[in-house]
Design a protein around this motif. Structure first.
Motif, PDB file in Angstrom:
ATOM      1  N   ASP A   9       0.819  -1.030   0.073  1.00  0.00           N
ATOM      2  CA  ASP A   9      -0.108   0.234  -0.004  1.00  0.00           C
ATOM      3  C   ASP A   9       0.976   1.497   0.063  1.00  0.00           C
ATOM      4  O   ASP A   9       0.864   2.062   1.173  1.00  0.00           O
ATOM      5  CB  ASP A   9      -1.089  -0.019   1.027  1.00  0.00           C
ATOM      6  CG  ASP A   9      -1.842  -1.046   1.076  1.00  0.00           C
ATOM      7  OD1 ASP A   9      -2.978  -1.156   0.279  1.00  0.00           O
ATOM      8  OD2 ASP A   9      -1.739  -2.354   1.742  1.00  0.00           O
ATOM      9  N   HIS A  11       0.695   3.573  -2.777  1.00  0.00           N
ATOM     10  CA  HIS A  11      -0.126   4.660  -3.246  1.00  0.00           C
ATOM     11  C   HIS A  11       0.816   5.740  -3.706  1.00  0.00           C
ATOM     12  O   HIS A  11       0.325   6.917  -3.280  1.00  0.00           O
ATOM     13  CB  HIS A  11      -1.106   5.084  -1.935  1.00  0.00           C
ATOM     14  CG  HIS A  11      -2.200   3.931  -1.726  1.00  0.00           C
ATOM     15  ND1 HIS A  11      -3.336   3.982  -2.388  1.00  0.00           N
ATOM     16  CD2 HIS A  11      -1.993   2.714  -0.990  1.00  0.00           C
ATOM     17  CE1 HIS A  11      -4.205   2.802  -1.930  1.00  0.00           C
ATOM     18  NE2 HIS A  11      -3.297   2.184  -1.238  1.00  0.00           N
ATOM     19  N   ASP A  50      -1.160  -2.048  -4.620  1.00  0.00           N
ATOM     20  CA  ASP A  50      -1.474  -0.707  -4.393  1.00  0.00           C
ATOM     21  C   ASP A  50      -0.188   0.090  -4.396  1.00  0.00           C
ATOM     22  O   ASP A  50       0.189   1.111  -3.536  1.00  0.00           O
ATOM     23  CB  ASP A  50      -2.087  -0.151  -3.185  1.00  0.00           C
ATOM     24  CG  ASP A  50      -3.726  -0.837  -3.147  1.00  0.00           C
ATOM     25  OD1 ASP A  50      -4.055  -1.330  -4.071  1.00  0.00           O
ATOM     26  OD2 ASP A  50      -4.506  -0.462  -2.412  1.00  0.00           O
ATOM     27  N   HIS A  81      -5.734  -0.477  -6.456  1.00  0.00           N
ATOM     28  CA  HIS A  81      -5.245   0.761  -6.939  1.00  0.00           C
ATOM     29  C   HIS A  81      -4.602   0.745  -8.253  1.00  0.00           C
ATOM     30  O   HIS A  81      -4.311   1.718  -8.653  1.00  0.00           O
ATOM     31  CB  HIS A  81      -4.744   1.508  -5.690  1.00  0.00           C
ATOM     32  CG  HIS A  81      -5.821   2.066  -4.861  1.00  0.00           C
ATOM     33  ND1 HIS A  81      -6.280   3.437  -4.783  1.00  0.00           N
ATOM     34  CD2 HIS A  81      -6.591   1.535  -3.782  1.00  0.00           C
ATOM     35  CE1 HIS A  81      -7.069   3.602  -3.790  1.00  0.00           C
ATOM     36  NE2 HIS A  81      -7.394   2.212  -3.266  1.00  0.00           N
ATOM     37  N   HIS A 154      -2.151  -9.147  -2.244  1.00  0.00           N
ATOM     38  CA  HIS A 154      -2.561  -7.879  -1.882  1.00  0.00           C
ATOM     39  C   HIS A 154      -3.814  -8.175  -0.843  1.00  0.00           C
ATOM     40  O   HIS A 154      -3.809  -7.713   0.246  1.00  0.00           O
ATOM     41  CB  HIS A 154      -2.936  -6.912  -2.850  1.00  0.00           C
ATOM     42  CG  HIS A 154      -3.208  -5.546  -2.349  1.00  0.00           C
ATOM     43  ND1 HIS A 154      -2.517  -4.665  -1.850  1.00  0.00           N
ATOM     44  CD2 HIS A 154      -4.525  -4.921  -2.577  1.00  0.00           C
ATOM     45  CE1 HIS A 154      -3.088  -3.616  -1.740  1.00  0.00           C
ATOM     46  NE2 HIS A 154      -4.403  -3.740  -1.897  1.00  0.00           N
ATOM     47  N   HIS A 192      -3.700  -4.253   2.132  1.00  0.00           N
ATOM     48  CA  HIS A 192      -5.035  -4.017   1.320  1.00  0.00           C
ATOM     49  C   HIS A 192      -6.007  -3.341   2.536  1.00  0.00           C
ATOM     50  O   HIS A 192      -6.540  -2.200   2.049  1.00  0.00           O
ATOM     51  CB  HIS A 192      -5.503  -5.064   0.828  1.00  0.00           C
ATOM     52  CG  HIS A 192      -7.215  -4.918   0.370  1.00  0.00           C
ATOM     53  ND1 HIS A 192      -7.324  -3.914  -0.706  1.00  0.00           N
ATOM     54  CD2 HIS A 192      -8.331  -5.364   0.360  1.00  0.00           C
ATOM     55  CE1 HIS A 192      -8.727  -3.851  -0.999  1.00  0.00           C
ATOM     56  NE2 HIS A 192      -9.259  -4.833  -0.267  1.00  0.00           N
ATOM     57  N   HIS A 194      -5.076  -1.895   5.135  1.00  0.00           N
ATOM     58  CA  HIS A 194      -4.528  -0.657   5.864  1.00  0.00           C
ATOM     59  C   HIS A 194      -4.634  -0.757   7.477  1.00  0.00           C
ATOM     60  O   HIS A 194      -4.845   0.199   8.332  1.00  0.00           O
ATOM     61  CB  HIS A 194      -5.132   0.453   5.558  1.00  0.00           C
ATOM     62  CG  HIS A 194      -4.713   0.983   4.040  1.00  0.00           C
ATOM     63  ND1 HIS A 194      -4.601   2.137   3.600  1.00  0.00           N
ATOM     64  CD2 HIS A 194      -4.757   0.313   2.969  1.00  0.00           C
ATOM     65  CE1 HIS A 194      -4.443   2.349   2.432  1.00  0.00           C
ATOM     66  NE2 HIS A 194      -4.463   1.096   1.921  1.00  0.00           N
TER      67      HIS A 194
END
Ligand SMILES: [Fe+2]
Length: 272
Positions: A9, A11, A50, A81, A154, A192, A194
């Protein structure tokens, strides 16, 4: 003995942009510094999806530049994402598994087999393993021939009693059915959600790491009519990765926070 570092993650967004107010590239750089200083002896680093916040080409370019600073070149896979086509265009078609057509990898090192699965499905937040992936997973587990196996992907395979339960791995049961047939499966590690969670499903042990983005505060009440729709508090940390230490007998997963706002306690508080 094998040492694996798992980050998830990330991002990443294009230069000049923020993700929900967070500078995710700066956060990743903090993670890389942490890994390079504390875990330069890692045998394997995996980035578990992500990778980009909205799958833009500029974000993948920025990711590629940023992760070149890792002392150990990481294995990558995708999350919801990500944009598979743009990822492949930036990172190369050699990242695509010829048998599954997805960003799946198997790494044999230090007496272990590590399987990295791409659970992303274009255009949807939930995950799924395609039939070809399940077949490939089955073959890859059989080919482990008793060596310890660690799976990294993920999405989470079962509901956690939190609002993101609607976007888990859709066919977690099919995955678990295959995974539990492997007598030497040690652990399944994901991101995934968080948040840091551990548990088991149909005998398959798993955990998730909070990852590099914002952290979701779980609300663990019993399901209500609004479950899954309520806004839950999000925190800007920790930035968290997993360090897996595994040998012939045991596998241990440490959750380490590379962004942490807790105070370090003074050493004299521990003097007798
Ligand atoms: Fe995420």
């Amino acid at each position: 003995m094998i040492k694996i570092v798992v980050l998830s993650d990330l991002h990443i967004v294009p230069a000049g942009a923020l993700s929900h107010g967070l500078d995710t590239t700066e956060r990743l750089e903090t993670g890389i510094d942490f890994v390079n200083s504390r875990h330069a002896d890692a045998d394997l680093i995996v980035l578990a999806g992500d990778l980009a916040d909205h799958g833009e080409t500029a974000a993948y370019l920025r990711l590629q530049e940023t992760i070149s600073r890792f002392l150990v070149s990481p294995v990558l896979t995708l999350g919801n994402h990500d944009n598979s086509d743009r990822f492949v265009a930036q990172f190369g078609a050699e990242r695509v598994n010829q048998q599954t057509g997805k960003i799946d990898s198997v790494i044999d090192t230090n007496g272990h087999r590590v399987i990295v699965l791409d659970t992303s499905v274009p255009g949807q937040p939930g995950g799924r393993l395609q039939e070809a992936q399940l077949q490939w997973l089955k073959q890859s587990l059989e080919a482990a021939e008793g060596r310890p196996v660690i799976i990294i992907m993920h999405h989470n395979l079962t509901p956690f009693g939190v609002p993101t339960d609607s976007i888990i791995l859709e066919n977690g049961e099919a995955f678990a059915e295959i995974a539990r047939s492997c007598g030497s499966l040690r652990h399944v590690i994901g991101g995934h959600v968080h948040m840091s969670v551990s548990g088991s499903m149909m005998g398959v042990p798993f955990c998730t790491i909070a990852g590099g983005h914002y952290n979701i505060e779980p609300r663990l009440g019993k399901p209500t009519p609004t479950h899954g729709t309520e806004v839950v508090p999000r925190r800007e940390g920790p930035g968290q990765l997993a360090v897996v230490l595994s040998d012939e007998k045991a596998t241990v997963v440490h959750m380490e926070n590379y962004i942490d706002r807790h105070l370090v306690m003074a050493p004299d508080l521990f003097q007798k």
